[in-house]
Each structure stands twice: as C-alpha cells, then as structure tokens.
Design an enzyme around this catalytic site. Structure first.
Site, PDB file in Angstrom:
ATOM      1  CB  VAL A 279      -0.970   0.017   1.207  1.00  0.00           C
ATOM      2  CG1 VAL A 279      -1.921  -1.150   1.136  1.00  0.00           C
ATOM      3  CG2 VAL A 279      -0.214   0.009   2.523  1.00  0.00           C
ATOM      4  CD  GLU A 280      -0.535   5.512   1.728  1.00  0.00           C
ATOM      5  OE1 GLU A 280      -0.440   6.141   0.659  1.00  0.00           O
ATOM      6  OE2 GLU A 280      -1.350   5.790   2.602  1.00  0.00           O
ATOM      7  N   GLY A 281       1.877   2.834  -2.537  1.00  0.00           N
ATOM      8  CA  GLY A 281       2.923   2.644  -3.542  1.00  0.00           C
ATOM      9  C   GLY A 281       3.702   1.383  -3.238  1.00  0.00           C
TER      10      GLY A 281
END
Length: 801
Positions: free
Chosen positions: A495-497
């Site tokens: 998540v978040e990249g």
C-alpha cells in the site's frame, strides 16, 4: 625538485577546489602559488600557461559564456526529456529536510545536533495512558480473525475515544495530535491488533480528513470534519483501481463538467464514472473521497481554452445515487477493504475538495498528503511488529530448549535474533527522526525512505521470527503471537505505492532533484526562453561546477584519510565521532556518484532503475544511520544500548557502502565506474558487516532484561494475562527470570547424572534432598515447568472451515 613542485601544485589546486573560495580569489591564489613555484623550478612554466588559460576562460564573462556556459546550456536543453504534469507536481510538492544535507556531500552537523527529538505533550501522554490502554485491553486479534471484523465494543471505542480524528483540529472536535503521537498511538494498537491499527490508521492518513483540513473550503470543513472527528462519519479514499495502482497518476476514472439537476435545481457539476479497488474502509464508509481525471469540454469552469484539468479530488456521501460500495475484498487480514464504483454519478462542482478553484490540483494535494501514510502510519505498524518480535521471539528463544540448551544460545539462531534486536532498535530510532521531520513540513523523500525501509525491515524481522519459533508461529489460533503479523506483511509492503516502485523510482528520482543543491534550479532555467534562461543558468551552473569539483577532491581526501579530520557535531562523543566521519565519507561519495550519473546519463537515468535504486539505498541508509545516532544520544546510556546501536550503525553504513560499490561496478561507462570506485574507496572497502562477537552479544541480550528491551516494551501493549497469546509468553518468561538460577542448577545436575530420578517432579524433590536447591524453590519450579510446556503448545481444533 620538479616532482615535488608538481605535487605542491596539485595540493594547491585541490585545496582551492575543496574549500571553494570566490572564483576570483581562488584563481589569484592558484596563480600566485604557481608563480612562486616557478621561482624554485623554472620548468613549472609549462603548467602556469595552461593554468592561466583555464582561469582566463572562467573569469572573463564573455569568454566563459561563449566557450563554456552557452554550449553546455544548449546541450542540456536538447537532452532534457519532457516532464509530465504529474512529474512536475510531484517534484514541486512537499519540502526537504535533513535528507537534503546528506545528499549535498557536506552535512551540516551543527544543524543536525540542534534537531530535538519529538516528545508527547501532556494531553497526548494522557491519551496514551487512558484511551489507548482501554482500547488495547478490549482487543483480541484471534477474536477479530474469527469475526472477520472488529467487535462492536471496539468499533464503539474507536468512535467514542476519538481515534478517527487524531489529525483533525480541536475546533472541529478532533485531537490535533502531532505526527509522533499518531505514530506512537498506532504502534501501540498494532502491537495488540494490526487489524484495529489499520482501521484507525486510514482516517488519519491519506483521506478526506487530511485533505479537508489542508485544502477544504470553510463550508466543507463545517459539513464534514465534526462527523469525521467523532466517528459518526467514516471515510475512505478511492485512488487505486484495476489499471492504476502504484502509477496512481494514470487513473482512468473520469469526471466531466456539465450541467445537471441537484436537489431540484439545475447546477454546474461533474458527471463521474469510476471503478476503484483495494479501498480500505470502503465497505463501512459513509463518505467517499475520489481522485479522477477532470475534463471541461464546454468551458463551464470559466476558461474556454482549457479542457483537460488533470487529477481532481472530490468528496461525496457513500449513499449518493449511483455510488456502489459495500462488498469486501479478502486481503488476508480482516480489516475492511473493498471496491467503490460509480456510473454516471452527478455531483455539484462545489463538492470538489477546496471548491472549483482546486480543479486539476488533486495530484499535488495527494502527494503532499501522502506523508502521513508513508511517514507515520505504515512505519508505525512496522515498528510495532519489530518491537513485538524483539519481546516475544527473544523470550521464546530463552524458554524453548533443544539439545539441552536454550535455542537462543545457538549461533545460527543468534545470527537472526541479533538482526531482530538491531532492527527493532533501528525502527524506533527512525520513528523519532522521521516524525520530527514531519513536524517541520511535508518531506516527500524522507517519508518515501521511511515507508520503504520500515516495511522491508518488518518483512525481514517477522520472517526471522518465524524461523526461530517454527511451528509455534505457523499454527494459527488464540495462542499464536506471531502469525497475525506474518499474514499482514503483504499489506504493508504494497500500500501507499508498492515497495519496488518506491525504491527504484521514487527515493532517488525525487531525491536527486529535490535534494540536489543546484539541479532543480538548473531544470527551471532550461524551461525558460533561451536569452532569459541563459542568464539564469550561468551562475547556477558555475556553482554546480564548483560543487562537483569540491566534492571530488574531498572524496579522494576522505577515502585516503578515512575522513578522520572531517567535521562532526560539537556534542559528538567517543562512541559517535567515528560514525559521523564515516557518514561524511559516504555522503560525499553519494553526491559525486549522483552528479556523474546525472551528467553522463541525463534523462536515460529514469530507465536505469537498478542504478538509481542503489543510489537511493545509499542515501536512505545514511539517513537511517543518522536516526540511530540521534536516538542513541537521547536515550539513557548503557552497554546494551551501545551494542544495539553499534550493530545497527555497522549494518546501515555497510549497506550504503555496498550500494555505492555496486553502482560503480555496474555503471554503463565501465572506465568511469572504475574511476569512481577508485576515487570513492582508494584503500578498498572502508566498512565491514557486524562482526560475530557483536552478533553473539545481541543474541544474548535479546533474551535478557536490558534497557533496550524496557524501552521497546514501554511503547507497546505487553499483556500480563497468561491466557493471552503474548501474555502467555511474557509471563512465562518473567517467571523463568525469577527461578532461573535454581532451574539451571537442576538442568545441569540432570545432564551430569547427579540426579537419578527420571520423572522431573521427582528430580526436583531429589535436588532439594541433596541440597542443590532450596525447599522454597520447589513450587515455583513446578509452576514454571508446567507454564513452560504450556507455552510451547499450539492450538488444535475439532474441525476447520
């Protein structure tokens, strides 16, 4: 005499380049020194003449521009690849902090010494001691697993105690806590239940709350923030989808400006079509934030010449007509996660976050708000997991015996438990430095480093823990203290990249431009009209040339002398001084290697992800080392803290060195890579990985009461309930510590054949009769033996499914 004169000439030129006096002053010093050398050695005239020619070009403005600056300017204008709007917005968003000093090759250590570690306010500490403790006491991760949801009591506590409004100002009913407080809160919850931590984390990271606080109109804030603060409104944010995950800037979801009917009136609004996936809290959200591409084909926003506005963010109720949510994904951990979809959804234009004036500014808004997720929330989960690994795996390695020895005493086991110990220490240190940076701004590069390296370290440490505890960590059930963290690893990594993207593209890709002292200004000058651009470019370029020359000379000097004379903070002590000097050496090596990469490869560097990732690794590991040094000096002094810090520093700086060596060895121009390697490390590798004696020391310490263990335990919820998954291990470990001397006496006596009884209870009685242990030791030893065996057991079930 001639050889000596040449050496003195080179030393003179190197000294001028290294200390970078003004160009004219430096030129005069070189000329005067060379003239003086010709007095003693007439053959030096052959060096004086070309020196005068070079200095004339540099000092005569007309010659300098025609022969040097203008050709370079034209070359760079042709070579510079076009920059997309999303790339430009990402580079312009956020701030820089200490990571910029490290990239410069000349860290300002006095500035670093002035950085104060973050601390909880009285109000934040009270929240930790009361609301967080109460919430953690109600959490049971196995119960969450069986429900596939948090209990109603936990949901109520999250709302009642204000966990969803940690970032919202007090004027709207929120807590308005610092990044450090948010991190500490999330870590403590995560030490009890990662599912609960993720649930509390999302409204306080990238999402409607933060976007509204920073960019919302006053009307939007009044409408939504009080409900978000008290939990009566639950938010989610729809960013990623089937065709846009890590490349969120490529989202295909579309909003078209048009007229439509809303509440009985015709208004200007947006017709939205979107398909979002992997959206946390979507199944229970009452308000949905959306990112989409905005188009205005009819010029209704006021600019008839502008059709494509780019990424825009809007906020709408989850029950708005056309919005479809409510189903769940199965991410392997039971937090709420699902799709959000909409077809021909009409919303008023005022629902754009920040109103119509913020149309097309969504990508910059998102980049600036990613700091909470990247720098606070996800690293806090990793920090909690590492601390719990330290506490539980260390205790279990002391309790569990094989081949008549605690498993934690085997050197093969100590190789991984030492890494767990140093890793937990490192992540706590990183938390303090990163959240301190977030208190001063929104450093995008710093938070990308934190997200990648914290979650990767979590992956390594939890896997090491599984290796030590074996089947005890594999078999799921209410006794398992490690399985939930293991099953949550993919969430933190992706998540978040995704971590691959963060490492290979973001850390150096953004860091090189944002942290370089000249590069972004040069890029901006290249985008200007040629006449104006050349005037702006010239002083920047000359400064850049001096920067390169100074770093190259200093790099060779540091490599030959071990950076022993390089500057350190005024408060450096015997422990830290040498580490600061090693960072000086690696910092100037990074700066030189980065300039060579940018100058030689130019735009091609974007596609050389293996090279840029290694430069990013070196940059990150130096920042990690700085966080360890800062944390070490702010904690009570102890031999245990020294051992943990020494291992962690050795590991970080050795990794930075290896990344730079790999960069040099794989540079496309092999001769240039070899030259860089020689200049950077003329005497060979300057750093080695942690030695075996340090491995053994940490392998022993993780099983013992020590100040580092106490500090880590203070930041997590360490249950004392012997029926709890963690409490069973902790209470058994504490009981062992209280009976250890007598316990070891009995075990050694049995090994030596001094006790004849085969039954352990009978052996204890025999040990009392023979005076090996005291009568009062008997019952505590019996209790420990029963608890020890119970601690080793795994759960079993009548039927699965």
């Amino acid at each position: 005499m001639m050889l000596l004169s040449i050496v003195l000439y080179l030393v003179l030129v190197a000294a001028v380049l290294m200390y970078r006096p003004p160009l004219l002053v430096g030129s005069l010093l070189v000329i005067a020194g060379t003239l003086l050398l010709t007095v003693f050695e007439s053959g030096m005239w052959w060096l004086l003449l070309p020196t005068l020619a070079v200095l004339a070009i540099l000092n005569v403005p007309e010659w300098r521009r025609r022969l040097l600056v203008a050709p370079v300017y034209e070359l760079l204008r042709k070579a510079m690849p076009p920059m997309s709007d999303t790339e430009r917005e990402a580079l312009e968003a956020g701030t820089t902090w200490w990571e910029k000093d490290l990239f410069s090759g000349r860290p300002d250590w006095e500035r670093f010494a002035a950085i104060r570690p973050p601390r909880l306010t009285e109000r934040e500490q009270s929240f930790m001691d009361n609301e967080v403790e109460q919430l953690c006491s109600r959490l049971n991760e196995w119960d969450v697993q069986e429900r596939q949801d948090l209990s109603p009591e936990v949901w109520e506590s999250l709302r009642k105690f204000g966990f969803f409004g940690l970032i919202i100002p007090e004027s709207f009913g929120g807590r308005d806590f610092s990044p450090y407080a948010q991190s500490r809160i999330m870590s403590k919850i995560a030490s009890r239940s990662l599912t609960a931590a993720v649930t509390a984390m999302v409204p306080n990271s990238l999402g409607p709350g933060e976007l509204l606080v920073k960019y919302g109109t006053e009307e939007q804030k009044q409408r939504w923030l009080p409900g978000l603060a008290d939990g009566s409104e639950l938010p989610c944010f729809g960013l990623t989808g089937p065709e846009a995950g890590s490349d969120a800037g490529a989202i295909p979801d579309l909003g078209v400006v048009c007229k439509g009917e809303f509440e009985g009136s015709e208004v200007i609004g947006l017709r939205l079509n979107f398909h979002k996936r992997w959206i946390t809290l979507a199944p229970v959200a009452t308000v949905v934030g959306l990112a989409f591409q905005l188009r205005d084909p009819d010029g209704l926003l006021g600019d008839p010449d502008k059709v494509d506005y780019g990424i825009t963010c809007a906020l709408l109720p989850a029950d708005h007509p056309g919005v479809e949510a409510g189903r769940r994904h199965n991410p392997g951990a039971p937090f709420m996660n699902g799709p959000v979809m909409g077809r021909d959804v009409f919303i008023p234009v005022d629902w754009i976050i920040g109103g119509p004036a913020m149309a097309g500014k969504g990508w910059r808004m998102l980049i600036e708000c990613l700091g909470a997720g990247r720098g606070v929330s996800l690293p806090s989960l990793a920090t909690a997991s590492a601390a719990m690994c330290y506490l539980t795996v260390g205790a279990y390695a002391r309790i569990r015996r094989q081949f008549n020895l605690e498993v934690g005493k085997f050197e093969g086991v100590q190789e991984v438990t030492a890494e767990i110990a140093a890793g937990a220490y490192t992540l706590e240190a990183m938390r303090e430095l990163v959240t301190r940076g977030l208190e001063e701004g929104t450093p995008a590069v710093l938070t990308a480093m934190a997200k990648y390296h914290a979650t990767e370290r979590m992956r390594v440490l939890v896997n090491h823990g599984m290796d030590v505890v074996g089947g005890r960590g594999i078999q799921l059930g209410p006794r398992n203290f490690l399985g939930p963290a293991y099953h949550s690893l993919p969430v933190a990594i992706t998540v978040e990249g995704a971590n691959i993207l963060t490492r290979s593209l973001m850390i150096f890709g953004q860091g090189a431009i944002r942290c370089h002292p000249y590069l972004i200004d040069e890029m901006e000058s290249l985008a200007l009209e040629p006449d104006e651009g050349l005037d702006v470019f010239e002083p920047i370029f000359m400064g850049h040339l001096g920067h390169i020359a100074s770093n190259a000379v200093r790099l060779l000097w540091y490599g030959l002398g071990g950076a022993l004379l390089s500057p350190v903070p005024g408060n450096a002590n015997d422990f830290s001084r040498r580490w600061y000097q090693r960072i000086n050496h690696l910092s100037v090596a990074l700066a030189t290697c980065a300039d060579v990469a940018l100058g030689v490869l130019g735009g091609e560097l974007k596609r050389r992800e293996l090279l840029s990732a290694r430069l990013g690794d070196a940059h990150s590991q130096m920042l990690i080392a700085c966080s360890i040094l800062k944390y070490h000096v702010t904690q009570p002094a102890s031999s245990a803290a020294d051992a943990h810090a020494a291992y962690a520093l050795q590991q970080a700086l050795y990794s930075a060195q290896q990344a730079l060596l790999a960069y040099c060895d794989n540079f496309p121009r092999r001769w240039l890579g070899l030259l860089l390697r020689i200049i950077s490390f003329p005497l060979g590798r300057a750093l080695l990985p942690p030695a075996d004696n340090l491995v053994r020391q940490l392998g022993d310490l993780i099983m013992e009461p020590n100040p580092v263990r106490e500090a880590l335990a203070a930041h997590v919820y360490l249950s004392k309930d012997p029926e709890d998954a963690v409490g069973r291990v902790e209470t058994t470990y504490q009981l062992l510590l209280s009976v250890d001397e007598a316990w070891q006496t009995v075990l050694h006596a049995r090994d030596k054949g001094e006790l004849e009884a085969e039954d352990f209870d009978a052996a204890l009685r025999e040990a009392v009769d023979k005076g090996l242990i005291r009568e009062q030791d008997l019952e505590p030893l019996r209790e420990y033996d029963a608890r020890r065996f119970d601690c080793l057991l795994t759960d079993h079930f009548e039927q699965l499914g």
